[in-house]
Write an enzyme that holds these catalytic residues in place. Structure first.
Site, PDB file in Angstrom:
ATOM      1  N   SER A  12      43.737  46.353  45.025  1.00  0.00           N
ATOM      2  CA  SER A  12      42.346  46.501  44.604  1.00  0.00           C
ATOM      3  C   SER A  12      41.619  47.474  45.524  1.00  0.00           C
ATOM      4  O   SER A  12      42.054  47.747  46.650  1.00  0.00           O
ATOM      5  CB  SER A  12      41.628  45.147  44.617  1.00  0.00           C
ATOM      6  N   ASP A  83      40.288  34.152  51.352  1.00  0.00           N
ATOM      7  CA  ASP A  83      41.364  33.912  50.387  1.00  0.00           C
ATOM      8  C   ASP A  83      42.499  33.079  50.972  1.00  0.00           C
ATOM      9  O   ASP A  83      43.413  32.674  50.251  1.00  0.00           O
ATOM     10  CB  ASP A  83      41.957  35.244  49.899  1.00  0.00           C
ATOM     11  N   ARG A 130      31.997  27.198  44.626  1.00  0.00           N
ATOM     12  CA  ARG A 130      31.149  26.973  45.798  1.00  0.00           C
ATOM     13  C   ARG A 130      29.752  27.541  45.565  1.00  0.00           C
ATOM     14  O   ARG A 130      28.744  26.860  45.807  1.00  0.00           O
ATOM     15  CB  ARG A 130      31.778  27.645  47.026  1.00  0.00           C
ATOM     16  N   ARG A 148      34.563  37.528  36.208  1.00  0.00           N
ATOM     17  CA  ARG A 148      35.727  38.015  36.955  1.00  0.00           C
ATOM     18  C   ARG A 148      35.737  39.538  36.929  1.00  0.00           C
ATOM     19  O   ARG A 148      34.966  40.163  36.214  1.00  0.00           O
ATOM     20  CB  ARG A 148      37.032  37.491  36.332  1.00  0.00           C
ATOM     21  N   ASN A 150      36.684  43.400  39.345  1.00  0.00           N
ATOM     22  CA  ASN A 150      36.347  44.001  40.634  1.00  0.00           C
ATOM     23  C   ASN A 150      34.835  44.236  40.727  1.00  0.00           C
ATOM     24  O   ASN A 150      34.089  43.967  39.778  1.00  0.00           O
ATOM     25  CB  ASN A 150      37.137  45.289  40.867  1.00  0.00           C
TER      26      ASN A 150
END
Length: 309
Positions: A12, A83, A130, A148, A150
């Protein structure tokens, strides 16, 4: 010391920025080393049409890279710390945690409105349970919609009118030079960030002495202390993207102020606590903060969330 170092990374835009940043730092500190990147596609990269919590949560963006590291296909891996699961695979360690970028979440709004200005029913996009649970707790009148993709994709969806605002991590926007898009920073008084948010994780093999020498130069002590406390909390509550938990540490005089939260998915129940922690006891302090929250009702919330899976 090795003369050639291979860094494993996702492909990414943000992951490549992060990996290239570490590559340039190694080159700056060790001019005799040759550093190259190896792009590895992860499960999280392949699944773009569903919320992460539905398909496995934490670990989706690191597992294949960790396999390459264990197989000696790469020498180190660069991840976003948020992550990282609380438990690393046997044989791997966090070799270095460089200086942290801004750790907070931010609001990007279509019409430059602040979070408090939105009217009932406004659509707020986020991919994070969260974030969603904390927004619902503060503003139950807002509509949370999953998003969702980028950074560019999410911002395009916002500008196309799919959302009134979106909530993202400040760090990614700042690293990619897109902080001009930010409408408002949501500090820890509004929204507790994910454990490790804004920090990078350089993962290495345990007992790899040649790489350890490089890691010593990249590690930032204050960042490591804070992130260690956050991750100790996360591990104690067995946190993942499945559940709305958060923990944030900041240096306060010679100690660390840890603030953490466990919330129900609908935001109606939210338990928030903080603790002043000595630096040399940061791990046990993180665990104790987790135990305190669990005892005050967090355990019941987590049990209800797990029973709904």
């Amino acid at each position: 010391m090795k003369k050639n170092i291979c860094i494993g990374t996702r492909g990414s835009q943000l992951a490549l920025w992060q990996a290239n940043f570490i590559k340039s730092e190694i080159a700056r500190l060790f001019s005799d080393l040759n550093v190259e990147l190896k792009i590895i596609k992860t499960t999280g990269d392949r699944i773009t049409d569903r919320p992460l919590a539905m398909v496995g949560g934490k670990g989706l963006f690191v597992k294949e890279i960790e396999t390459a590291l264990l197989n000696n296909d790469i020498d180190l891996a660069v991840h976003s710390m948020k992550d990282m699961p609380g438990e690393l695979p046997k044989g791997l360690v966090i070799g270095a945690i460089p200086k942290r970028e801004n750790p907070f979440d931010v609001l990007i709004s279509k019409d430059n409105r602040l979070f408090s200005d939105y009217k009932k029913g406004a659509k707020i996009g986020t991919s994070s349970l969260r974030r969603a649970s904390q927004i619902k707790h503060i503003r139950p009148d807002l509509t949370i919609v999953s998003i969702r993709g980028n950074l560019d994709t999410r911002i395009k969806k916002l500008k196309a009118g799919d959302y009134d605002a979106i909530v993202l991590a400040a760090a990614g926007l700042r690293r990619l030079g897109q902080d001009n898009e930010i409408t408002e920073y949501l500090d820890e008084t509004i929204m507790i960030p994910a454990a490790g948010q804004g920090a990078l994780c350089i993962e290495t093999r345990e007992n790899d002495e040649s790489i350890a020498k490089v890691m010593e130069k990249l590690d930032h002590f204050d960042t490591r202390i804070c992130v260690t406390g956050e991750r100790a909390f996360l591990k104690q509550v067995e946190g993942s993207c499945h559940i709305p938990v958060a923990c944030f540490g900041k240096i306060q005089n010679n100690d660390v102020l840890l603030t953490a939260v466990v919330a129900s998915e609908d935001g109606k129940e939210l338990i928030k606590e903080h603790m002043i922690c000595p630096r040399n006891k940061i791990k046990i302090s993180g665990r104790n903060l987790a135990k305190k929250i669990l005892e005050k009702g967090g355990k019941k919330i987590l049990e209800q969330l797990n029973s709904n899976d």
